[in-house]
Design an enzyme around this catalytic site. Sequence first.
Site, PDB file in Angstrom:
ATOM      1  N   ARG A  30       0.843  -1.203   0.000  1.00 18.34           N
ATOM      2  CA  ARG A  30       0.000   0.000   0.000  1.00 18.34           C
ATOM      3  C   ARG A  30       0.877   1.252   0.000  1.00 18.34           C
ATOM      4  O   ARG A  30       0.642   2.201  -0.740  1.00 18.34           O
ATOM      5  CB  ARG A  30      -0.916   0.022   1.227  1.00 18.34           C
ATOM      6  CG  ARG A  30      -2.129  -0.909   1.129  1.00 18.34           C
ATOM      7  CD  ARG A  30      -2.755  -1.053   2.491  1.00 18.34           C
ATOM      8  NE  ARG A  30      -4.009  -1.774   2.542  1.00 18.34           N
ATOM      9  CZ  ARG A  30      -4.127  -3.096   2.549  1.00 18.34           C
ATOM     10  NH1 ARG A  30      -3.053  -3.847   2.433  1.00 18.34           N
ATOM     11  NH2 ARG A  30      -5.310  -3.667   2.653  1.00 18.34           N
ATOM     12  N   ASN A  94       1.828 -13.735  -8.474  1.00 17.52           N
ATOM     13  CA  ASN A  94       0.635 -14.155  -7.733  1.00 17.52           C
ATOM     14  C   ASN A  94       0.363 -13.159  -6.603  1.00 17.52           C
ATOM     15  O   ASN A  94      -0.134 -13.516  -5.552  1.00 17.52           O
ATOM     16  CB  ASN A  94       0.842 -15.568  -7.171  1.00 17.52           C
ATOM     17  CG  ASN A  94      -0.484 -16.242  -6.815  1.00 17.52           C
ATOM     18  OD1 ASN A  94      -1.550 -15.704  -7.109  1.00 17.52           O
ATOM     19  ND2 ASN A  94      -0.409 -17.394  -6.167  1.00 17.52           N
ATOM     20  N   ARG A 124      -7.976 -16.259  -9.805  1.00 15.04           N
ATOM     21  CA  ARG A 124      -8.476 -15.510  -8.646  1.00 15.04           C
ATOM     22  C   ARG A 124      -9.386 -14.392  -9.154  1.00 15.04           C
ATOM     23  O   ARG A 124      -8.973 -13.552  -9.945  1.00 15.04           O
ATOM     24  CB  ARG A 124      -7.304 -14.956  -7.817  1.00 15.04           C
ATOM     25  CG  ARG A 124      -6.429 -16.073  -7.254  1.00 15.04           C
ATOM     26  CD  ARG A 124      -5.182 -15.552  -6.582  1.00 15.04           C
ATOM     27  NE  ARG A 124      -5.453 -14.828  -5.346  1.00 15.04           N
ATOM     28  CZ  ARG A 124      -4.504 -14.257  -4.617  1.00 15.04           C
ATOM     29  NH1 ARG A 124      -3.240 -14.313  -4.996  1.00 15.04           N
ATOM     30  NH2 ARG A 124      -4.822 -13.622  -3.507  1.00 15.04           N
ATOM     31  N   GLU A 350      -3.998 -17.631  -2.423  1.00 15.52           N
ATOM     32  CA  GLU A 350      -2.932 -18.209  -3.233  1.00 15.52           C
ATOM     33  C   GLU A 350      -3.327 -19.591  -3.765  1.00 15.52           C
ATOM     34  O   GLU A 350      -2.903 -20.013  -4.824  1.00 15.52           O
ATOM     35  CB  GLU A 350      -1.645 -18.315  -2.419  1.00 15.52           C
ATOM     36  CG  GLU A 350      -0.849 -17.023  -2.298  1.00 15.52           C
ATOM     37  CD  GLU A 350      -1.416 -16.026  -1.305  1.00 15.52           C
ATOM     38  OE1 GLU A 350      -2.571 -16.201  -0.841  1.00 15.52           O
ATOM     39  OE2 GLU A 350      -0.701 -15.054  -0.986  1.00 15.52           O
ATOM     40  N   ARG A 353      -7.367 -22.444   0.169  1.00 17.21           N
ATOM     41  CA  ARG A 353      -6.695 -22.765   1.438  1.00 17.21           C
ATOM     42  C   ARG A 353      -7.519 -23.695   2.329  1.00 17.21           C
ATOM     43  O   ARG A 353      -6.946 -24.404   3.154  1.00 17.21           O
ATOM     44  CB  ARG A 353      -6.376 -21.469   2.199  1.00 17.21           C
ATOM     45  CG  ARG A 353      -5.219 -20.720   1.587  1.00 17.21           C
ATOM     46  CD  ARG A 353      -4.962 -19.395   2.265  1.00 17.21           C
ATOM     47  NE  ARG A 353      -3.652 -18.885   1.878  1.00 17.21           N
ATOM     48  CZ  ARG A 353      -3.211 -17.659   2.162  1.00 17.21           C
ATOM     49  NH1 ARG A 353      -3.988 -16.830   2.832  1.00 17.21           N
ATOM     50  NH2 ARG A 353      -2.009 -17.289   1.797  1.00 17.21           N
ATOM     51  N   HIS A 396       2.856 -19.540   0.515  1.00 21.70           N
ATOM     52  CA  HIS A 396       3.801 -19.277   1.605  1.00 21.70           C
ATOM     53  C   HIS A 396       3.248 -19.627   2.974  1.00 21.70           C
ATOM     54  O   HIS A 396       3.934 -20.171   3.830  1.00 21.70           O
ATOM     55  CB  HIS A 396       4.230 -17.802   1.565  1.00 21.70           C
ATOM     56  CG  HIS A 396       3.076 -16.831   1.590  1.00 21.70           C
ATOM     57  ND1 HIS A 396       3.061 -15.713   2.369  1.00 21.70           N
ATOM     58  CD2 HIS A 396       1.876 -16.822   0.949  1.00 21.70           C
ATOM     59  CE1 HIS A 396       1.933 -15.056   2.188  1.00 21.70           C
ATOM     60  NE2 HIS A 396       1.194 -15.708   1.323  1.00 21.70           N
TER      61      HIS A 396
END
Length: 653
Positions: A30, A94, A124, A350, A353, A396
């Site tokens: 940001r 990504n 996405r 990602e 999940r 991650h």
Amino acid sequence: MIAPPFIDLPQCRCRPGTVRLPGSKSISNRVLLLAALCEGETEVRDLLVSDDTERMLDALQTLGVAVTEREGIWKIGGCGGRFPVRQAELFLGNAGTAFRPLTAALALSGGDYMLKGVARMHERPIGDLVDGLRQLGAEIEYLGNESYPPLRIGKGEGAREKGKTPLVTSVKGNVSSQFLTGLLMALPLTGVETTVEVMGELISKPYIEITLATMRRFGVEVRRESWQRFVVPANSRYVSPGVVYVEGDASSASYFLALGAIGGGPVRVEGVGRDSIQGDVRFAEALAQMGAQISMGPNWIEASAPLQGLQGVDLDCNHIPDAAMTLATTALFAQGPTKLRNIASWRVKETDRIAAMATELRKFGAVVEEGVDYLRITPHSSLLTPHSGIATYDDHRMAMCFSLMALGTPLRINDPGCVAKTFPDYFERFASVTQAAPVIAIDGPSASGKGTVAARVGKALGFAFLDSGALYRLTALAARRAGVAWDDEAGVAAIAAALQVEFGEDSILLAGEEVGEAIRSEEMSAGASQVAVLPAVRAALLYRQRVFNRFPGLVADGRDMGSVVFPQAVLKVFLTASVEARAERRTKQLIEKGFSANLALLLQELRERDERDSRRAVAPLRQEAEAKLLDTTALSIEQAVEQVLAWSKEALR
Ligand code: DC
């Protein structure tokens, strides 16, 4: 640098310690965008340097923004709301925190841009943001599937009409808060009063708080009317605040706090605390609800384990969507089930999940119920050790969450390099607040007596004992029984990977059958030595050996214990004896067991095996530089054991 395909974590204990957190991903991206859009130069300190922020920095540079870095201090030259480069193609990997806000900013700043990402980014959704931007006059085209990236934005000066009439748009609140964030940060570019109305419940509100706080830092005050209407006043302009410090990443803090809560602690994280603008600091409250002891200062948080152990919880996680993932693995260390509710947004991150987490948690024996927007996790009474690596789905957080499992069991994590998205040196930091179960590695040639010595040392220390040679012998035996030739690398490796072995106190079972004697024959000694030269066989047996690395400790004997399998061993011993002494011992052993033995023949076979074990290309038998040499030619077994025990006690101190 080639990314490693996996990392094998030994069982670990938590060590009290402090971790200085890397900068927050959400704040970093940001701040970078607003520093690029504002008037004047901004100095950014403590910026997170990771894949996601690199995607943003690359994109800004492609757009003509001046970016420089010296000794970790970044300077961003603001372009006053108009990017110098008016036509560009951007690749954003990504990185959702780069893709969504840049889409909005570029759509409202005019120009002709193409935005792409990796395959997962193209799965996405972004349609809700595009709809919101189109209501403001932006021209956006889907280049692939409707409502998904890649995108083509605007043409020429296209997107917005300059005027004085206030604008109104709307956006769905219940898919991803990044859509509202992207819109809000871009709205000052319209120049007129602009209102966003949120349709439906707004999820992940804390991320909107970060957005509003960051905009405020750059001189734009958004009027918020409950969580349904946001008004950016006319003539809002971003102005550089001069210097900005990026807070530590509160989501990254969750792993270390959980470590303290599960493993003892105290573990302290520095860089976030009571004064943080990030919602994920409230992860600490969730841990406290599970029973953890939490203390907090303005920019630090500390967690320790409760005496009576963690308890499962039933929690609405809407306010901590990312950090809540950490609760899923923490739940495997708690008593009773844990239910994580209101986590639908996990499905569009990602990876999906919810599905990924459920699949991997089950590998530890947990019973996991997966709902559209919840997970219910019931831990197994004792944690199972997964048979294979934990998949990380290019996510991650999956890798970081599952690292915590090392507090209960050794495990393999596939593609650990994915942590670079937000925390490139995660595993080094993890190692700094954990302590691996100790290993004593004893390597040496055949019949040197290392097996006997290792077993006795293990017993004296109360440690487990791994006879790694037995695994090669078992592989040779299983291959023979399956009719697979010992030089058929792929065939033998497949057998090694699928071995069904159970090591008991005085027994070795292969597919349920006692084979302790069978694998000790001279024939299987030769077979083991032959299959051991095959790299694929060694690779297939590696994880199988490493899962023995648990508390209270392990004594492992073989050829490559100190060099390959347990390079972190606290003590490495190279135990040998002259080939003649070894041949004599072996002869005596065989005769005692009632077999016939020929000394000359044994001597020749030992020489051949020594040669093959030390000449092979992969993991040859050799003395490691740091290994202590113990020549037992003139020593009794008791003397050898005594020496290794003395070294062990010193190493374990
Ligand atoms: O230690 P041993 O004699 O049981 O081992 C049998 C064979 O297995 C030996 O010839 C070499 C091989 N081996 C190996 O290559 N690496 C190990 N860590 C252990 C044994």
